[in-house]
Structures are given as structure tokens and as C-alpha cells.
Scaffold this motif. Structure first.
Motif, PDB file in Angstrom:
ATOM      1  N   TRP A   1       0.833  -1.209   0.000  1.00  0.00           N
ATOM      2  CA  TRP A   1       0.000   0.000   0.000  1.00  0.00           C
ATOM      3  C   TRP A   1       0.865   1.255   0.000  1.00  0.00           C
ATOM      4  O   TRP A   1       0.558   2.231  -0.682  1.00  0.00           O
ATOM      5  CB  TRP A   1      -0.927  -0.012   1.211  1.00  0.00           C
ATOM      6  N   ASP A   2       1.955   1.228   0.777  1.00  0.00           N
ATOM      7  CA  ASP A   2       2.861   2.380   0.809  1.00  0.00           C
ATOM      8  C   ASP A   2       3.492   2.611  -0.560  1.00  0.00           C
ATOM      9  O   ASP A   2       3.653   3.751  -1.008  1.00  0.00           O
ATOM     10  CB  ASP A   2       3.957   2.165   1.855  1.00  0.00           C
ATOM     11  N   TRP A   3       3.853   1.520  -1.218  1.00  0.00           N
ATOM     12  CA  TRP A   3       4.476   1.619  -2.544  1.00  0.00           C
ATOM     13  C   TRP A   3       3.492   2.208  -3.553  1.00  0.00           C
ATOM     14  O   TRP A   3       3.844   3.078  -4.349  1.00  0.00           O
ATOM     15  CB  TRP A   3       4.964   0.243  -2.978  1.00  0.00           C
ATOM     16  N   LEU A   4       2.267   1.742  -3.510  1.00  0.00           N
ATOM     17  CA  LEU A   4       1.237   2.282  -4.397  1.00  0.00           C
ATOM     18  C   LEU A   4       1.049   3.773  -4.160  1.00  0.00           C
ATOM     19  O   LEU A   4       1.020   4.563  -5.114  1.00  0.00           O
ATOM     20  CB  LEU A   4      -0.093   1.556  -4.180  1.00  0.00           C
ATOM     21  N   ASN A   5       0.926   4.156  -2.912  1.00  0.00           N
ATOM     22  CA  ASN A   5       0.709   5.570  -2.599  1.00  0.00           C
ATOM     23  C   ASN A   5       1.878   6.429  -3.061  1.00  0.00           C
ATOM     24  O   ASN A   5       1.688   7.574  -3.490  1.00  0.00           O
ATOM     25  CB  ASN A   5       0.471   5.739  -1.097  1.00  0.00           C
ATOM     26  N   GLY A   6       3.091   5.887  -2.989  1.00  0.00           N
ATOM     27  CA  GLY A   6       4.246   6.622  -3.484  1.00  0.00           C
ATOM     28  C   GLY A   6       4.172   6.852  -4.981  1.00  0.00           C
ATOM     29  O   GLY A   6       4.452   7.953  -5.471  1.00  0.00           O
ATOM     30  N   LEU A   7       3.783   5.821  -5.715  1.00  0.00           N
ATOM     31  CA  LEU A   7       3.670   5.946  -7.164  1.00  0.00           C
ATOM     32  C   LEU A   7       2.548   6.899  -7.560  1.00  0.00           C
ATOM     33  O   LEU A   7       2.617   7.555  -8.601  1.00  0.00           O
ATOM     34  CB  LEU A   7       3.403   4.569  -7.790  1.00  0.00           C
ATOM     35  N   MET A   8       1.523   6.970  -6.731  1.00  0.00           N
ATOM     36  CA  MET A   8       0.366   7.799  -7.042  1.00  0.00           C
ATOM     37  C   MET A   8       0.441   9.197  -6.422  1.00  0.00           C
ATOM     38  O   MET A   8      -0.538   9.933  -6.411  1.00  0.00           O
ATOM     39  CB  MET A   8      -0.903   7.109  -6.539  1.00  0.00           C
ATOM     40  N   SER A   9       1.604   9.565  -5.912  1.00  0.00           N
ATOM     41  CA  SER A   9       1.719  10.843  -5.197  1.00  0.00           C
ATOM     42  C   SER A   9       1.934  12.037  -6.113  1.00  0.00           C
ATOM     43  O   SER A   9       1.800  13.184  -5.683  1.00  0.00           O
ATOM     44  CB  SER A   9       2.873  10.771  -4.192  1.00  0.00           C
ATOM     45  N   ASN A  10       2.275  11.787  -7.382  1.00  0.00           N
ATOM     46  CA  ASN A  10       2.593  12.899  -8.271  1.00  0.00           C
ATOM     47  C   ASN A  10       2.270  12.516  -9.707  1.00  0.00           C
ATOM     48  O   ASN A  10       2.656  11.439 -10.164  1.00  0.00           O
ATOM     49  CB  ASN A  10       4.083  13.248  -8.147  1.00  0.00           C
ATOM     50  N   GLY A  11       1.569  13.387 -10.414  1.00  0.00           N
ATOM     51  CA  GLY A  11       1.235  13.084 -11.798  1.00  0.00           C
ATOM     52  C   GLY A  11       0.304  14.118 -12.395  1.00  0.00           C
ATOM     53  O   GLY A  11       0.127  15.212 -11.847  1.00  0.00           O
ATOM     54  N   GLY A  12      -0.281  13.752 -13.511  1.00  0.00           N
ATOM     55  CA  GLY A  12      -1.169  14.663 -14.218  1.00  0.00           C
ATOM     56  C   GLY A  12      -2.620  14.455 -13.841  1.00  0.00           C
ATOM     57  O   GLY A  12      -2.944  13.804 -12.834  1.00  0.00           O
ATOM     58  N   THR A  13      -3.492  14.974 -14.666  1.00  0.00           N
ATOM     59  CA  THR A  13      -4.923  14.924 -14.370  1.00  0.00           C
ATOM     60  C   THR A  13      -5.509  13.522 -14.503  1.00  0.00           C
ATOM     61  O   THR A  13      -6.612  13.268 -14.025  1.00  0.00           O
ATOM     62  CB  THR A  13      -5.692  15.879 -15.300  1.00  0.00           C
ATOM     63  N   ASN A  14      -4.789  12.609 -15.147  1.00  0.00           N
ATOM     64  CA  ASN A  14      -5.289  11.241 -15.329  1.00  0.00           C
ATOM     65  C   ASN A  14      -4.738  10.274 -14.285  1.00  0.00           C
ATOM     66  O   ASN A  14      -4.943   9.060 -14.388  1.00  0.00           O
ATOM     67  CB  ASN A  14      -4.918  10.721 -16.717  1.00  0.00           C
ATOM     68  N   LEU A  15      -4.030  10.801 -13.279  1.00  0.00           N
ATOM     69  CA  LEU A  15      -3.329   9.941 -12.331  1.00  0.00           C
ATOM     70  C   LEU A  15      -4.259   8.944 -11.648  1.00  0.00           C
ATOM     71  O   LEU A  15      -3.962   7.748 -11.581  1.00  0.00           O
ATOM     72  CB  LEU A  15      -2.618  10.799 -11.283  1.00  0.00           C
ATOM     73  N   GLU A  16      -5.395   9.419 -11.149  1.00  0.00           N
ATOM     74  CA  GLU A  16      -6.285   8.529 -10.408  1.00  0.00           C
ATOM     75  C   GLU A  16      -6.876   7.430 -11.296  1.00  0.00           C
ATOM     76  O   GLU A  16      -7.226   6.356 -10.808  1.00  0.00           O
ATOM     77  CB  GLU A  16      -7.402   9.324  -9.744  1.00  0.00           C
ATOM     78  N   ALA A  17      -6.954   7.692 -12.588  1.00  0.00           N
ATOM     79  CA  ALA A  17      -7.518   6.694 -13.508  1.00  0.00           C
ATOM     80  C   ALA A  17      -6.640   5.454 -13.616  1.00  0.00           C
ATOM     81  O   ALA A  17      -7.129   4.384 -13.998  1.00  0.00           O
ATOM     82  CB  ALA A  17      -7.725   7.312 -14.888  1.00  0.00           C
TER      83      ALA A  17
END
Length: 647
Positions: A532-548
Motif C-alpha cells: 500500500w505504501d508503494w502504491l501511494n508513493g507511485l500515485m503521489s505525483n502526476g497529471g490529471t489522469n493519475l487517479e484513472a
């Protein structure tokens, strides 16, 4: 034929014993499902479960998977057999909900009845809770008995409920969701009062007997005389008994032409019963599916995935002990994984049976996905000497090899594989320690770049373009440093020099000691926490499509065997060694560093080591740019390949 015998007649009225006797003597054999030759390869599922058993998390296990009413996979592991009767813990919540639904259908009990209507002794907020709230964890009841309370081993539900009356409510009904099982005891007692029968009798008459669940019971639950039925976690069942139940649920209340529950009851059980109640973040659904929605629970079952209209398409009833039944409407599949955890072994390894079992339907989907690959896709394994690497190949022309990132696998390249195969010979593969490929060994030194070289040799590829992301970019860079003569170009997406010691700096005793402490901490916190920590790290920075892309990224991480954080990994990449090697040679191969726009301010050592390299930004993207913005990623890579095509 074994006849059901129970010495505790207070649980089983004489009439029920007669029914059971007739039933056992007139119904022979288990339900027959249509079977045909297996056309799916479930080896990955089998390997996953076998790994759990080999690790002693479970002494045994069994699983059945049914698709389109055909048993497509069945396997017994360890010391289990088809008839093993196992405590299924919270997987029994689904059975209990169905039992309550049958009472609602046949009596004047209603899902909207308040507790105080049937049990007027509940005079506080708990008495205001409705039956549906009792079975959807929104009742305001405490989750479990207080720790200083007497042991919950009452002989009847009536006695159990007497010990719940004076326990303070934790909130107003309908205001918050708290997963537990105590409120279900009260629901069971309401059903008993509505029918004049004990809960086990209700379950047997309305659910178990019609479904030929001959070895499924809520009582007695042990050899000490039995407890009151623990609706939320006290049932025992067998592999095919529970499959019969899932058969009925998947057919909207019908079983072999018999109506067990009304269609409306099935729909109600699967519908959102949480409503506006507050769900603490993160709850189970977000943990295992990386998706946040408030309608996480129905009646006795989790609503793991929803379609665009909010209908549940993946439903389940997972247990802390590992037993996991599910129905996946996206593939017309249902399955049951039956097991019971060895708590001591699992805790020592940081293994959570509750959070690991739900990976199975995702892996089953992969099985179906692989079986549906176009016949033109070549799949197989390449022996690289001390390991086998899985690969897929499609297309003709100049070779382009895609290399995935850490914790990912070959499926990372779904948005690229088929698109680039229109013009190139495309290969994607699983690096050693990931996906379907073999695992490394702590005492066996190798380089991912050398594995790639052997893969190319086995596939008779003299030169290729390499496209790698993150770890894949590090591997491509290593290949540039070691085997430039085999390259046409490299594209390192989120690539750089990985800042770790290389093979020139073997592990010291002191470093290994530190590493062992780090591994122990991962296990202490729980291995799923690391994911879960690894996922959150990868999802911590990006563009407008990040959550997708959170879900597809999580699915890869979820399936990942997690070898790397749990071992003293050999020096598998050049790391800092690549700096001196690259600076000593003249790089003539075209190099492009693709950087997600969100990461544009990060210092990149690779660009300093290879002055001829060019850096290009992928707009509206972060670290996992190939998934976050595949349109621009593909365009940039395709343009680079055209510019540097083989002469």
C-alpha cells in the motif's frame, strides 16, 4: 451414506432431525456441474496458493472456480480433501444474510424493523437500529464484545443477546460503517422470534437442505458443547457445500430449478446498504481494489467493484482466516477458496490472509485474458540458465523490447504492445522475480541486463530498440553500458542511474545485518502495508489522469510476489557502477529519456553520463507515463523510433 447425528438436541428439534435423516438418506452425492476439458491455464493461481501453503500460512487449502456453470478449475492443497469441513469465519456472514432474507420472505419480519420491536429490552440507541443496519455494519453497535467481557460462548442466541443489551452503543444507527459481527447476533435472535425456531434450524430448513449443503452448520462450532450461532463468524462448511450456495446466488435465488430466495432478496443483499454512513478511509474495498466508493457493503457481503450505474459486479464475503467466496459478474464466474490460517506462522511473516485471498479473482481474470490473446501472439518461457523468463511476442519487422517497472509485470505495456506490433516485432517479458518468471535467489548473483541478453539470443535478436520504464529504464541503461553493440536505441521512461551500490560493491556483513533488520520491519508492519505504501508513493505525483491508473497499477502490485523487499536482493542492476562504465565509452546509440511532466525538475544523472542523450517530457503525466498518458507516450516513442530506424 453418513447420517447427521447431533447429541445437542436443544439445537435440533426432533422434527428437524427427522428432516435431516430423510434428506441424508434420499440425496446422494454432491451437486453435479457440467464439466468439459479444461481450456484455461490456472498455473499462476495454483502457484500462488501453493506458495502460501509451502510457507506454512495454511496447512492445506482447496479451491473451485465455476464459469458459465462449468467447473473450470478445481485443486486440493496440503492436507485438505474435497470433504474437509473448515471454519469459514466471516465467509459465514453471506450465509447468515441469506438465512435472514428467507425469514423476511416467509414471516412478518421486515428489513426495516427496529430492534426494539422484537426486543423491547433494547431501550438505548441500539434499539433504534433496523434489521438491515444490523446486517450492513451501520447499526451503531460495537463491532465485538468488549475485551473485559465474558467469553462469547453462550449456548443460545437468547443468552448471547442478553449480554449485548447493556453494552453501550458506539453511535447513532446509520451514521457510520464499522465492520464487525456483534450486531448480527441480535438480527439472528429477531429471526428466531419471528419463526419460533432456533437459528440453526432456520438455516438448515431454508438454505442448507434445499442447497444440499450437508456439512455446513452454525452449531455446534466446537467439541465443548457448542455455542450460540455466531452469525458473523462461526459457521463451518466444505468446498462444494459453499459452491452450491454461490450457484444459487449467481442464479438470482434459483438452484437447479428450485426457488430458494426471491430475486428481490438477492438484489437487496447486493445493493448499497451503507448509504450516507461514514466509511473510514481506507476500508477493505480500497485496500484490496484501490478504489474508493461509499457503497462498500450490502447485506452480509462486500461490494468490491461497481459498474458505472453503481451495481455491484464483484461481491464477496472474505474471512480473517483466509476463506474467500466471490462472484465476478464481469466474467460470469464464481469461486470459493477454502482454507484456515495458521495464525502464528502468518503473523511471524507479516502475512494477512484477509487481505491476500482477494487477489484470486484478479488472477482468474488474467487467466481468461491470456486465453483470449489473439492466436498471432506468441507466448512462452526462455531458459536463461538458472531461471525461466516469460515473454510475449507479436508483429514483424525491427525488434522493440519493452521492459516493465519494479513491482509491475509485462501487462504494464498493454497500451503499447498491440499498437507497436502494427509496425514492429514487439516483445514484452517479465523480469526475473516478477510476473510469471522465476524468482531470484539471495546467493545467486546475476544482472537483469544479462538476462535480457540471453532472452535476445534465444529469440535470435541481433539488435533491438529497448523501451523501459523506471526499473525497466535502469535495465536498458545497464544494457547500454554493457552491450551497446546489440542496441538500436534505448528509451528510458522515468529512467536514470539507479543510486544503489553495484556489483563492484558486494554486500558486507554489516550491510546484510542492516538489511535483515529492514526485512524484519516489513514483516512486523505487514507485507500488505509495504504494498500500500508503494502504491501511494507511485500515485503521489502526476497529471490529471493519475487517479484513472490507480486500479491497473494496484492490480499489478497486488499480484506481485514481493520477493524483493523480503530478501537481501543480489546486485541485479549496475547502479552507481553504470556511471564510470558509461563515461569510459563513447555512446553512439540514440538515447531518449522520457520524463513525466510532473517530474521535470528532478536531476537526472543519466543525461550527464550520456551527453548525446535527449530528454523529452511526456505532458500531463508523472512516473508511470506510459499508462497515465499512453497517447502522447506512444507518439513520442514512435517518433523517436522512426527517426532512429535501422538503416
Amino acid at each position: 451414506m453418513k447420517v447427521f447425528v447431533c447429541t445437542h438436541t436443544k439445537f435440533f428439534p426432533v422434527a428437524l432431525l427427522v428432516i435431516l435423516s430423510i434428506w441424508c438418506n434420499n440425496v446422494s452425492g454432491q451437486t453435479k456441474f457440467r464439466k468439459k476439458e479444461r481450456k484455461y491455464d490456472f498455473s499462476t493461481v495454483e502457484h500462488k496458493i501453493q506458495t502460501w501453503v509451502d510457507s506454512s500460512y495454511y496447512s492445506g487449502a482447496s479451491i473451485v472456480i465455476v464459469k458459465n456453470d462449468i467447473v473450470v478449475y478445481e485443486k486440493i492443497f496440503g492436507n485438505y480433501n474435497k470433504d474437509s469441513q473448515i471454519f469459514i469465519a466471516s465467509a459465514g456472514k453471506w450465509l447468515a444474510a441469506a438465512t435472514i432474507a428467507s425469514v423476511v420472505e416467509k414471516t412478518n419480519l421486515s428489513w426495516d424493523d427496529k430492534v426494539k420491536k422484537w426486543l423491547p429490552e433494547f431501550k438505548d440507541a441500539k434499539g433504534e437500529a433496523t434489521l438491515r443496519q444490523l446486517f450492513s455494519h451501520t447499526s451503531g453497535f460495537p463491532d465485538y464484545q468488549p475485551k473485559d467481557s465474558v467469553t462469547d460462548n453462550y449456548q443460545t442466541l437468547e443468552e448471547s443477546v442478553k449480554h449485548i443489551v447493556n453494552i453501550p452503543a458506539e453511535g447513532q444507527p446509520g451514521t457510520s460503517f464499522h465492520y464487525g459481527g456483534l450486531a448480527m447476533q441480535v438480527a439472528g435472535r429477531m429471526a428466531e422470534l419471528a419463526t419460533g425456531k432456533d437459528f440453526e434450524t432456520i438455516f438448515q430448513e431454508n438454505i442448507a437442505i434445499p442447497l444440499v449443503m450437508k456439512n455446513t452448520h452454525f452449531v455446534p462450532v466446537d467439541n465443548s458443547g457448542g455455542h450460540s450461532p455466531m452469525l458473523g463468524g462461526g459457521a463451518k462448511s466444505t468446498l462444494y457445500d459453499y459452491i452450491h450456495f454461490l450457484d444459487m446466488i449467481s442464479h438470482e435465488g434459483n438452484y437447479k430449478g428450485k426457488r430458494i430466495l426471491k430475486q428481490e432478496s438477492i438484489f437487496l443483499m447486493q445493493s448499497d446498504q451503507v448509504g450516507n454512513a461514514k466509511v473510514v478511509d481506507p476500508e477493505y474495498v480500497k485496500r484490496v481494489r484501490a478504489e474508493k466508493h461509499n457503497g462498500v457493503y450490502g447485506l452480509g457481503e462486500w461490494r468490491e467493484e461497481l459498474d458505472v450505474k453503481g451495481n455491484a459486479v464483484l461481491i464477496s464475503s472474505p474471512s480473517w482466516a483466509g476463506a474467500y467466496p466471490w462472484i465476478d459478474k464481469t466474467t460470469n464466474t464464481y469461486g470459493f477458496f477454502l482454507t484456515h490460517v495458521n495464525v502464528e506462522k502468518a503473523n511471524k511473516a507479516g502475512f494477512s490472509s484477509f487481505y491476500n485471498s482477494p487477489v484470486l479473482p484478479i488472477m482468474v481474470r488474467d487467466v481468461y485474458k491470456n486465453s483470449a490473446l489473439p492466436k498471432e501472439v506468441k507466448t512462452g518461457f526462455v531458459n536463461v540458465g538458472d531461471a525461466k523468463l516469460y515473454y510475449e511476442e507479436l508483429g514483424n519487422g525491427v525488434p522493440v523490447i519493452f521492459i516493465h517497472g519494479h513491482s509491475f509485470d509485462h501487462s504494464e505495456w498493454d497500451p503499447q504492445f498491440f499498437e507497436f506490433a502494427k509496425k514492429y516485432r514487439v516483445i514484452r517479458y517479465d523480469c526475473r522475480g516478477y510476473g510469471y518468471s522465476d524468482k531470484p535467489k539471495e546467493d545467486l548473483a546475476f544482472l537483469h541486463a544479462d538476462d535480457l541478453l540471453k532472452l535476445m539470443n534465444r529469440l535470435k535478436i541481433k539488435k533491438a530498440h529497448l523501451v523501459g520504464l523506471s526499473m525497466g529504464g535502469f535495465i536498458a541503461t545497464d544494457f547500454l553500458a554493457l552491450h551497446q553493440e546489440r542496441l538500436l536505441s534505448i528509451i528510458a521512461a522515468s529512467g536514470d542511474i539507479f543510486p544503489v551500490p553495484g556489483p563492484s560493491e558486494p554486500w558486507t556483513k554489516e550491510q546484510l545485518a542492516v538489511r535483515r533488520v529492514e526485512i524484519a520491519k516489513v514483516k512486523q508492519r505487514g507485507t500488505m502495508t509495504q504494498k500500500w505504501d508503494w502504491l501511494n508513493g507511485l500515485m503521489s505525483n502526476g497529471g490529471t489522469n493519475l487517479e484513472a491508473i490507480r486500479r491497473p497499477v494496484w492490480d499489478m502490485i497486488y499480484k506481485w510476489d514481493q520477493w524483493q523487499p523480503l530478501h537481501a536482493e543480489p546486485r541485479l542492476v549496475l547502479g552507481n557502477d553504470a556511471i564510470s562504465i558509461l563515461k569510459k565509452q563513447k555512446v553512439t546509440v540514440p538515447v531518449m529519456v522520457l520524463t513525466g511532466e510532473a517530474d521535470k525538475n528532478r536531476v537526472n544523472k543519466l543525461l550527464k553520463c550520456v551527453p548525446s542523450a535527449v530528454q523529452v517530457l511526456v505532458p500531463n503525466a508523472g512516473h508511470v507515463s506510459n499508462l497515465e498518458n499512453p497517447v502522447d507516450f506512444n507518439r513520442l516513442v514512435m517518433d523517436f523510433l522512426k527517426t532512429n530506424k535501422k538503416k
